[in-house]
Scaffold this motif. Structure first.
Motif, mmCIF file in Angstrom:
data_model
loop_
_atom_site.group_PDB
_atom_site.id
_atom_site.type_symbol
_atom_site.label_atom_id
_atom_site.label_comp_id
_atom_site.label_asym_id
_atom_site.label_seq_id
_atom_site.Cartn_x
_atom_site.Cartn_y
_atom_site.Cartn_z
ATOM 1 N N ASN A 1 5.911 11.698 4.038
ATOM 2 C CA ASN A 1 5.059 11.583 2.852
ATOM 3 C C ASN A 1 5.255 10.263 2.111
ATOM 4 O O ASN A 1 5.373 10.220 0.888
ATOM 5 C CB ASN A 1 5.288 12.764 1.894
ATOM 6 C CG ASN A 1 4.085 12.981 0.976
ATOM 7 O OD1 ASN A 1 2.979 12.563 1.290
ATOM 8 N ND2 ASN A 1 4.307 13.649 -0.148
ATOM 9 N N ARG A 2 5.289 9.191 2.863
ATOM 10 C CA ARG A 2 5.323 7.844 2.283
ATOM 11 C C ARG A 2 4.317 6.974 3.038
ATOM 12 O O ARG A 2 4.675 6.100 3.819
ATOM 13 C CB ARG A 2 6.726 7.238 2.359
ATOM 14 C CG ARG A 2 7.728 7.864 1.416
ATOM 15 C CD ARG A 2 8.921 6.948 1.180
ATOM 16 N NE ARG A 2 9.566 6.580 2.431
ATOM 17 C CZ ARG A 2 10.561 7.275 3.005
ATOM 18 N NH1 ARG A 2 11.000 8.381 2.423
ATOM 19 N NH2 ARG A 2 11.106 6.880 4.145
ATOM 20 N N GLU A 3 3.060 7.250 2.811
ATOM 21 C CA GLU A 3 1.991 6.549 3.519
ATOM 22 C C GLU A 3 1.836 5.118 3.002
ATOM 23 O O GLU A 3 2.142 4.823 1.842
ATOM 24 C CB GLU A 3 0.669 7.292 3.344
ATOM 25 C CG GLU A 3 0.584 8.590 4.122
ATOM 26 C CD GLU A 3 0.468 8.334 5.617
ATOM 27 O OE1 GLU A 3 -0.469 7.650 6.039
ATOM 28 O OE2 GLU A 3 1.322 8.835 6.356
ATOM 29 N N LYS A 4 1.355 4.244 3.864
ATOM 30 C CA LYS A 4 1.062 2.869 3.472
ATOM 31 C C LYS A 4 -0.152 2.859 2.551
ATOM 32 O O LYS A 4 -1.203 3.387 2.881
ATOM 33 C CB LYS A 4 0.788 2.015 4.708
ATOM 34 C CG LYS A 4 0.474 0.557 4.395
ATOM 35 C CD LYS A 4 0.302 -0.241 5.666
ATOM 36 C CE LYS A 4 -0.171 -1.663 5.470
ATOM 37 N NZ LYS A 4 -0.173 -2.238 4.182
ATOM 38 N N PHE B 1 1.692 20.593 2.117
ATOM 39 C CA PHE B 1 2.045 19.998 3.410
ATOM 40 C C PHE B 1 0.974 20.177 4.474
ATOM 41 O O PHE B 1 0.546 19.206 5.115
ATOM 42 C CB PHE B 1 3.369 20.593 3.914
ATOM 43 C CG PHE B 1 3.663 20.206 5.335
ATOM 44 C CD1 PHE B 1 4.072 18.924 5.647
ATOM 45 C CD2 PHE B 1 3.493 21.118 6.373
ATOM 46 C CE1 PHE B 1 4.314 18.550 6.966
ATOM 47 C CE2 PHE B 1 3.724 20.755 7.688
ATOM 48 C CZ PHE B 1 4.146 19.466 7.983
ATOM 49 N N ARG B 2 0.502 21.397 4.695
ATOM 50 C CA ARG B 2 -0.427 21.621 5.807
ATOM 51 C C ARG B 2 -1.779 20.956 5.542
ATOM 52 O O ARG B 2 -2.421 20.438 6.467
ATOM 53 C CB ARG B 2 -0.591 23.111 6.093
ATOM 54 C CG ARG B 2 0.690 23.724 6.662
ATOM 55 C CD ARG B 2 0.461 25.057 7.304
ATOM 56 N NE ARG B 2 -0.456 25.002 8.429
ATOM 57 C CZ ARG B 2 -0.652 26.011 9.274
ATOM 58 N NH1 ARG B 2 0.024 27.152 9.116
ATOM 59 N NH2 ARG B 2 -1.516 25.913 10.268
ATOM 60 N N PHE C 1 1.644 14.627 11.590
ATOM 61 C CA PHE C 1 2.668 15.619 11.244
ATOM 62 C C PHE C 1 3.919 14.919 10.715
ATOM 63 O O PHE C 1 4.475 15.302 9.674
ATOM 64 C CB PHE C 1 3.001 16.451 12.482
ATOM 65 C CG PHE C 1 4.102 17.458 12.273
ATOM 66 C CD1 PHE C 1 3.855 18.650 11.617
ATOM 67 C CD2 PHE C 1 5.392 17.204 12.727
ATOM 68 C CE1 PHE C 1 4.863 19.581 11.413
ATOM 69 C CE2 PHE C 1 6.410 18.128 12.540
ATOM 70 C CZ PHE C 1 6.141 19.314 11.877
ATOM 71 N N LEU C 2 4.351 13.883 11.414
ATOM 72 C CA LEU C 2 5.535 13.141 10.973
ATOM 73 C C LEU C 2 5.274 12.459 9.631
ATOM 74 O O LEU C 2 6.121 12.469 8.732
ATOM 75 C CB LEU C 2 5.925 12.107 12.026
ATOM 76 C CG LEU C 2 6.407 12.664 13.364
ATOM 77 C CD1 LEU C 2 6.669 11.534 14.354
ATOM 78 C CD2 LEU C 2 7.677 13.497 13.173
ATOM 79 N N VAL D 1 -5.499 16.390 6.628
ATOM 80 C CA VAL D 1 -6.226 15.226 6.109
ATOM 81 C C VAL D 1 -5.783 13.957 6.827
ATOM 82 O O VAL D 1 -6.627 13.131 7.237
ATOM 83 C CB VAL D 1 -6.007 15.103 4.591
ATOM 84 C CG1 VAL D 1 -6.414 13.719 4.098
ATOM 85 C CG2 VAL D 1 -6.803 16.178 3.858
ATOM 86 N N LEU D 2 -4.487 13.785 7.006
ATOM 87 C CA LEU D 2 -3.990 12.579 7.674
ATOM 88 C C LEU D 2 -4.422 12.545 9.138
ATOM 89 O O LEU D 2 -4.696 11.476 9.693
ATOM 90 C CB LEU D 2 -2.470 12.493 7.559
ATOM 91 C CG LEU D 2 -1.931 12.268 6.135
ATOM 92 C CD1 LEU D 2 -0.402 12.298 6.133
ATOM 93 C CD2 LEU D 2 -2.433 10.948 5.557
#
Length: 321
Positions: A301-304, A248-249, A295-296, A254-255
């Motif tokens: 955890n469902r990125e485009k 997660f962190r 963070f959201l 990265v995002l």
């Protein structure tokens, strides 16, 4: 993996502190993003950054990213980088804290000499005044100076060196970073005698050699920057696939970094012909906003993902032998 027992804690702490200062002075964006890692990953990211920064300075004969120095002894400087890097991987003291830092993080995480050599090859390209002829050449350059670092960072974040698919996506993140840098710094690079735009692009725009940053070519420059940003967004989207597989962190960090560097490219595109009248940057408040959004995204955890299958990987950016 924890800290290796044969390294004195006080020595490791000193190397971490040296690396923390290096990233704080060298890149505010990376420094900010690194705070989102857990403590162990953050320290390892700093250690790796310190080596990258030091190699860059040696290759360009500069101090902390400052003005370029005399480039006449390039072969000697690259030989020094390779010599100290080899000693670091062998676990020997190098006399340089940045290379000692690499030795620590390599031993703790399983980084390999081949990974490091891919990065060093990028320093060689820069120092040799290399210019890309095609888009593929430009992407190869981006791989060596940033994509290969993304691969090493993925291993630092816990990805197995054998997980090729995830390493491919980590490479995508580095490519997106470097393409944003190229778009932002076209005029600044030209002032330093460098050009990372493919020569074929310049020919297609009917731009005379060495004239691409002249005021009468600003529209053509904006058009080429828009092509760069389209590539940024392609590889940024692919990187999100790999981010989903991170803890997660690390995923959050990265995002965040992807959004910040993607924003740089998109600001350049939006500014059009005005993009190089002043340096394009992301203000602190906006970085915080991207961090909150990341963070959201990291929680959900469902990125485009990219449109269509991802058909490329690291193999496409390495030079053919």
């Amino acid at each position: 993996m924890g800290v290796e027992p044969d390294l004195q804690p006080s020595r490791r702490e000193a190397l971490v502190e040296h690396a923390r200062r290096a990233i704080k002075e060298g890149s505010q964006s990376f420094s900010a993003a690194s705070r989102l890692f857990d403590e162990e990953t953050r320290e390892r990211a700093w250690l790796l950054y310190a080596w990258c920064r030091r190699c860059d300075d040696i290759a360009d004969n500069q101090v902390k990213g400052g003005p370029l120095g005399d480039q006449s002894d390039l072969d000697d400087r690259l030989a020094l980088i390779r010599k100290l890097t080899a000693k670091a991987f062998a676990g020997e003291p190098t006399g340089d804290p940045a290379f000692d830092a690499l030795g620590v993080v390599a031993k703790e995480c399983g980084l390999t000499p081949a990974m490091a050599e891919d990065v060093i090859a990028g320093f060689a390209l820069d120092a040799e005044d290399w210019r890309p002829r095609t888009e593929a050449d430009m992407m190869r350059y981006c791989y060596h100076v940033a994509g290969a670092v993304g691969v090493m960072m993925a291993v630092v974040m816990g990805i197995s060196p054998d997980d090729q698919d995830t390493l491919d996506r980590a490479c995508d993140l580095g490519l997106a970073f470097q393409l944003s840098n190229i778009a932002r710094d076209i005029v600044e690079d030209d002032a330093a005698g460098r050009c990372y735009l493919p020569a074929i692009w310049l020919v297609e725009q009917d731009i005379e050699p060495g004239q691409h940053t002249k005021p009468h070519h600003r529209q053509e420059l904006a058009d080429m920057a828009a092509k760069l940003v389209a590539l940024v967004e392609k590889h940024e989207a692919a990187a999100r696939v790999g981010a989903e597989r991170l803890p997660f962190r690390s995923r959050w960090a990265v995002l965040s970094a992807a959004r910040i560097y993607g924003a740089i490219g998109r600001k350049v595109r939006k500014r059009g012909t005005e993009a190089w009248n002043s340096r394009t940057f992301v203000p602190r408040w906006e970085k915080a906003l991207y961090g909150a959004r990341a963070f959201l995204s990291a929680i959900i955890n469902r990125e485009k993902h990219p449109d269509g299958p991802i058909t490329w990987g690291i193999r496409d950016f390495r030079p053919s032998n």
